[in-house]
Structure formats: C-alpha cells, structure tokens
Design a protein around this motif. Structure first.
Motif, mmCIF file in Angstrom:
data_model
loop_
_atom_site.group_PDB
_atom_site.id
_atom_site.type_symbol
_atom_site.label_atom_id
_atom_site.label_comp_id
_atom_site.label_asym_id
_atom_site.label_seq_id
_atom_site.Cartn_x
_atom_site.Cartn_y
_atom_site.Cartn_z
ATOM 1 N N VAL A 96 0.745 -1.096 -0.018
ATOM 2 C CA VAL A 96 0.041 -0.005 0.165
ATOM 3 C C VAL A 96 1.056 1.332 -0.026
ATOM 4 N N ALA A 97 1.851 1.276 0.859
ATOM 5 C CA ALA A 97 2.855 2.213 0.837
ATOM 6 C C ALA A 97 3.597 2.651 -0.547
ATOM 7 N N LYS A 98 3.943 1.624 -1.188
ATOM 8 C CA LYS A 98 4.740 1.679 -2.345
ATOM 9 C C LYS A 98 3.763 2.271 -3.647
ATOM 10 N N THR A 99 2.325 1.779 -3.481
ATOM 11 C CA THR A 99 1.561 2.301 -4.161
ATOM 12 C C THR A 99 1.212 3.869 -4.121
ATOM 13 N N ALA A 100 1.059 4.233 -2.971
ATOM 14 C CA ALA A 100 0.801 5.575 -2.538
ATOM 15 C C ALA A 100 2.196 6.415 -2.863
ATOM 16 N N PHE A 101 3.280 5.915 -2.724
ATOM 17 C CA PHE A 101 4.423 6.694 -3.266
ATOM 18 C C PHE A 101 4.570 6.640 -4.707
ATOM 19 N N SER A 102 4.091 5.909 -5.290
ATOM 20 C CA SER A 102 4.095 5.850 -6.766
ATOM 21 C C SER A 102 3.056 6.757 -7.401
ATOM 22 N N MET A 103 2.128 6.905 -6.655
ATOM 23 C CA MET A 103 0.877 7.984 -6.945
ATOM 24 C C MET A 103 1.537 9.327 -6.881
ATOM 25 N N VAL A 104 1.958 9.675 -5.498
ATOM 26 C CA VAL A 104 2.656 10.864 -5.372
ATOM 27 C C VAL A 104 3.754 11.260 -6.394
ATOM 28 N N GLN A 105 4.630 10.285 -6.834
ATOM 29 C CA GLN A 105 5.549 10.562 -7.967
ATOM 30 C C GLN A 105 4.904 10.853 -9.168
ATOM 31 N N GLU A 106 4.028 10.089 -9.512
ATOM 32 C CA GLU A 106 3.053 10.360 -10.798
ATOM 33 C C GLU A 106 2.578 11.743 -10.712
ATOM 34 N N SER A 107 2.009 12.009 -9.587
ATOM 35 C CA SER A 107 1.443 13.432 -9.413
ATOM 36 C C SER A 107 2.508 14.656 -9.508
ATOM 37 N N GLU A 108 3.459 14.320 -8.837
ATOM 38 C CA GLU A 108 4.550 15.452 -8.956
ATOM 39 C C GLU A 108 5.235 15.442 -10.468
ATOM 40 N N ALA A 109 5.320 14.344 -10.960
ATOM 41 C CA ALA A 109 5.741 14.447 -12.515
ATOM 42 C C ALA A 109 4.620 15.336 -13.642
ATOM 43 N N ALA A 110 3.378 15.182 -13.033
ATOM 44 C CA ALA A 110 2.118 15.694 -13.754
ATOM 45 C C ALA A 110 2.295 17.090 -13.641
ATOM 46 N N GLN A 111 2.517 17.395 -12.173
ATOM 47 C CA GLN A 111 2.665 18.899 -11.942
ATOM 48 C C GLN A 111 3.692 19.626 -12.456
ATOM 49 N N GLN A 112 4.800 18.746 -12.554
ATOM 50 C CA GLN A 112 6.141 19.353 -13.445
ATOM 51 C C GLN A 112 5.719 19.649 -14.926
ATOM 52 N N ALA A 113 5.108 18.835 -15.356
ATOM 53 C CA ALA A 113 4.705 18.761 -16.970
ATOM 54 C C ALA A 113 3.700 20.133 -16.978
ATOM 55 N N ARG A 114 2.863 20.024 -16.118
ATOM 56 C CA ARG A 114 1.888 21.205 -16.624
ATOM 57 C C ARG A 114 2.500 22.645 -16.327
#
Length: 93
Positions: free
Chosen positions: A44-62
């Motif tokens: 669960v923690a790995k999944t949450a961390f992965s979502m956070v990383q994806e969210s940060e990457a999306a924010q950087q792209a935006r």
C-alpha cells in the motif's frame, strides 16, 4: 512520502495488534500474520508513493507547458511568417 510511510507504519501496528488478538497463544501464527500484514502495508505504501511521484511528474509537466506555451506560440507565429514569405517568393506554376 513521509505521511504515506507513517500511515503504513500505523496500519502495520494496528494490524499487528489485531493479529495478536486473533492468535494470542501461538507465536508462529502471530509472526506469520504480522509478516503478511507488513507485506500488505508495504504494498500500500509503495502504491501511494508511486501515485505521489506520478502526481509530481504531472505537476512538473503542467508547469513546463505553462511556462513554455508563450514561447511555442511565438515560434509558431514566426514559422507562419516564414512560410508566408517563402510562398510569396515562389513563382506561379
């Protein structure tokens, strides 16, 4: 990330207490259940961390797109001007 890790540790502790309540007299079963719960909490923690990383990457792209949108518009306008000039220079066929 720190919040996700803390949540995973809290969940593991709660699950360990639950596992102990399920099998108070059998240490092997308790250890096995705690290990299972720890693995689930880690997943669960790995999944949450992965979502956070994806969210940060999306924010950087935006941010990058927002910062470079004007530059892209300027380049397209320049390209359009160049094409118009080139079109004017071409002889009629």
């Amino acid at each position: 990330m720190k919040a996700s890790l803390l949540l995973a540790l809290i969940c593991t502790a709660i699950l360990a207490v639950g596992a102990r309540a399920d099998s108070p007299g059998e240490p092997e079963t308790l250890v096995r259940k705690v290990q299972e719960y720890a693995q689930k909490a880690t997943a669960v923690a790995k999944t949450a961390f992965s979502m956070v990383q994806e969210s940060e990457a999306a924010q950087q792209a935006r941010r990058w797109l927002a910062d470079n949108a004007d530059l892209a518009k300027q380049r397209l306008a320049w390209l359009k001007e160049q094409l118009v000039e080139l079109w004017k220079r071409m002889p009629a066929a």
